[in-house]
Design a protein around this motif. Structure first.
Motif, PDB file in Angstrom:
ATOM      1  N   SER A  63     -41.925   8.799 -18.276  1.00 14.00           N
ATOM      2  CA  SER A  63     -42.339   7.587 -18.991  1.00 14.00           C
ATOM      3  C   SER A  63     -43.267   7.863 -20.162  1.00 14.00           C
ATOM      4  O   SER A  63     -43.615   6.950 -20.903  1.00 14.00           O
ATOM      5  CB  SER A  63     -43.040   6.627 -18.014  1.00 14.00           C
ATOM      6  N   THR A  64     -43.685   9.126 -20.337  1.00 16.93           N
ATOM      7  CA  THR A  64     -44.526   9.490 -21.479  1.00 16.93           C
ATOM      8  C   THR A  64     -43.971  10.760 -22.120  1.00 16.93           C
ATOM      9  O   THR A  64     -43.151  11.467 -21.516  1.00 16.93           O
ATOM     10  CB  THR A  64     -45.981   9.741 -21.057  1.00 16.93           C
ATOM     11  N   GLN A  65     -44.432  11.056 -23.314  1.00 17.70           N
ATOM     12  CA  GLN A  65     -43.952  12.248 -24.000  1.00 17.70           C
ATOM     13  C   GLN A  65     -44.381  13.514 -23.270  1.00 17.70           C
ATOM     14  O   GLN A  65     -43.622  14.478 -23.191  1.00 17.70           O
ATOM     15  CB  GLN A  65     -44.451  12.280 -25.449  1.00 17.70           C
TER      16      GLN A  65
ATOM     17  N   SER B 176     -39.683   5.258 -26.040  1.00 18.36           N
ATOM     18  CA  SER B 176     -39.994   5.355 -24.611  1.00 18.36           C
ATOM     19  C   SER B 176     -38.824   5.896 -23.801  1.00 18.36           C
ATOM     20  O   SER B 176     -38.703   5.618 -22.600  1.00 18.36           O
ATOM     21  CB  SER B 176     -40.430   3.980 -24.056  1.00 18.36           C
TER      22      SER B 176
END
Length: 579
Positions: free
Chosen positions: A137-139, A160
């Motif tokens: 859900s994040t880089q 996202s």
């Protein structure tokens, strides 16, 4: 005739007019229709499919970036080299590129460790066959997912969504702004060694010419620094300003005047327009003999310097139709002068509070008063919400509002302005402003917000409605009996809210208008003013909301009596009951 080689297939056709045509399919898969030109004795392409060579799948091979027409230009990705330079020389790029340094990745019993890093490649189309990782859900989670697999060669995190690629990267095309407009970024996995700066192995002997040139340049820079020190001493304390002069003394849209020029423009400061706590304002005409200006000469080195910096740093950097325009300044020795556009009709107080000696002023009609109120609101809204930093004026009053020949209002006098960064909501600053327009929080010593300007604006609105000072006493007569009469003074904001609640706004409007006004607009202005002077800053509207209400785009409720004013009302009622 059909001819097939390792690198292409060619079909030759003869037309009725003996024109020689041939169709070729190159290694990238692009089909081209060519004809032989006897005039130029060369082959010319008539038709190609696909039109852009980069549209052909894997046109440049793995680990390359393709750029399109007129010919496909293929570049190896960062830290990759051509797999077969010989093939590339004959336009066969299908072998693509290979790594210069192998990845460092160890996988043992479901545990993977890696020291690899990622190099971003911006504005490209993403490669074929991505694997979507829904759990990332994040880089940073997306990057960890790629590092957790030794076969992963790149990842992308856009909107996202995490995508990873395993093995070869194919069909990456650079954004050319025409055919390809992708803004995506792909993060290419590379060995950590690729990020280490290369060391110089060969040391060269110093070159005499280079040493001589460096010495000359160094001496020139030293002389330039000495000249700058002399110049800085002449224009003392002006180092904070971006002084970039052109041949007419222009400085980023405003003019840096010499003191002698302003002495000449004002005829040795002979025609005084007005004055205040920080200095006096004089009328002047610039050297073009057309531009009339108002020159403010600041008094006192210390206080004048502070106001000078505040005004140049605020109004000198912004422009708005309802903010006074700073034409230029003078910062020479101890002289601090500000040059503004000249406002033919002077300050607002001259027209609201007409004195017997002001024979040149006229009574403002209702429409002009309403447009002035709206213009002030727009100017303050711009200062609070549209500048790079929020600018709090800190001294809103009729004397700080100038009106031009068409009675368009201009917020002026930024000498007390405070700046609040967009990352902050309030600022702790020294007490400043004018009695009668000061918000209650000034007296409590807390950090202020733009709502102190809203309070001052509310007080100005009441004076625009009534044509009188809020602080001047209103004498009322009320006879309880034929033998007893009394008179008392009632603070006008108290009277205004009382009569607003009682539906008697008409009696608040300046009697010089002789009833010629829009009652609905008068009630709207009175409501806005009453909300603006509420005790609590959170109860006051933002200036952007005030603008919408005055423009008739938003309704506003009946305001309550502020607590401080309510206390005044109680004292007034107690005094009344004694008679």
């Amino acid at each position: 005739m059909l001819i097939t080689t390792k690198r292409s297939t060619t079909c030759t056709l003869h037309t009725m007019n003996h024109r020689l045509l041939y169709v070729s399919v190159d290694m990238s898969g692009q089909i081209k229709l060519n004809h032989w030109s006897q005039a130029t004795r060369s082959c010319q392409i008539i038709y190609a499919q696909p039109d852009d060579p980069c549209n052909t799948p894997a046109a440049c091979g793995p680990f390359t970036v393709c750029r399109g027409n007129p010919n496909p230009s293929c570049d190896c990705m960062e830290s990759f080299s051509q797999k077969s330079p010989q093939d590339w020389k004959v336009q066969d790029r299908t072998g693509g590129c290979i790594r210069n340094t192998p990845l460092h990745c160890i996988s043992d019993k479901n545990i993977t460790s890696s020291t690899d890093m990622f190099q971003p490649i911006a504005q490209v189309t993403l490669p074929y066959n991505p694997q979507i990782i829904a759990v990332a859900s994040t880089q940073s989670e997306c990057e960890e997912t790629c590092l957790g697999s030794c076969s992963c060669t790149a990842y992308s995190y856009n909107d996202s969504k995490c995508s990873v690629w395993n093995g070869e990267l194919l069909s990456v095309t650079r954004n050319d702004g025409i055919e390809y407009t992708s803004k995506d970024v792909i993060y290419l996995r590379l060995a950590a060694k690729n990020f280490m700066p290369s060391l110089r192995k060969n040391k060269r002997k110093p070159n005499v010419g280079v040493v001589t040139a460096a010495s000359i340049i160094g001496f020139g820079l030293l002389m330039l620094m000495l000249l700058l020190l002399i110049w800085r001493n002449k224009f003392k304390w002006c180092g904070f300003l971006p002084l970039y002069y052109d041949n007419q003394g222009s400085v980023g849209g405003i003019i840096a005047f010499r003191y002698t020029d302003l002495v000449r423009a004002t005829k040795n400061f002979s025609e005084k327009l007005g004055g205040g706590g920080f200095g006096s304002v004089y009328k002047g005409v610039l050297s073009d003999a057309k531009t009339t200006v108002a020159v403010k000469r600041l008094d006192g080195v210390r206080q004048g310097e502070k106001q000078f910096r505040a005004e140049v740093s605020s109004i000198g950097l912004i422009q708005h139709i309802n903010l006074v325009k700073l034409v230029g300044f003078c910062c020479e020795g101890d002289h601090r002068l500000l040059v503004y556009e000249h406002m033919l009709n002077g300050s607002l107080d001259r027209h609201l509070f007409k004195k017997s000696n002001n024979v040149d002023t006229v009574v403002l009609n209702w429409n002009t008063r309403y447009q002035i109120s709206l213009g002030i609101a727009r100017g303050l809204s711009y200062l609070h919400q549209s500048c790079r930093e929020c600018i709090i004026h800190c001294d809103i009053k009729p004397e700080s509002i100038l009106v031009d020949a068409s009675f368009v209002p201009k917020v002026a006098d930024f000498g007390l302005a405070a700046f609040v960064g967009r990352d902050f909501s309030r600022i702790l600053t020294s007490f400043r402003g004018t009695i009668g327009y000061l918000a209650p929080e000034w007296l409590s010593g807390v950090a202020i917000t733009p709502k102190v300007d809203v309070y001052g604006f509310g007080m100005v609105l009441l004076e625009v409605i009534s044509g009188r000072r809020n602080s001047s006493p209103e004498i009322s007569h009320n006879t309880k009996s034929s033998r007893n009469s009394y008179q008392h003074h009632e603070y006008f904001p108290v009277q205004a809210i009382r009569k607003l609640h009682g539906g008697d706004v008409k009696s608040l409007v300046d009697t010089q208008l002789h009833g010629d006004f829009d009652l609905e607009e008068a009630e709207r202005v009175c409501k806005v003013a009453s909300w603006c002077i509420q005790d609590g800053e959170f109860d006051r509207p933002a200036m952007s909301e005030v603008v919408r209400v005055l423009e008739g785009l938003q309704e506003i409720d009946m305001p309550p009596m502020p607590r401080l004013l309510a206390a005044i009302v109680e004292q007034s009622d107690a005094a009344t009951s004694m008679y």
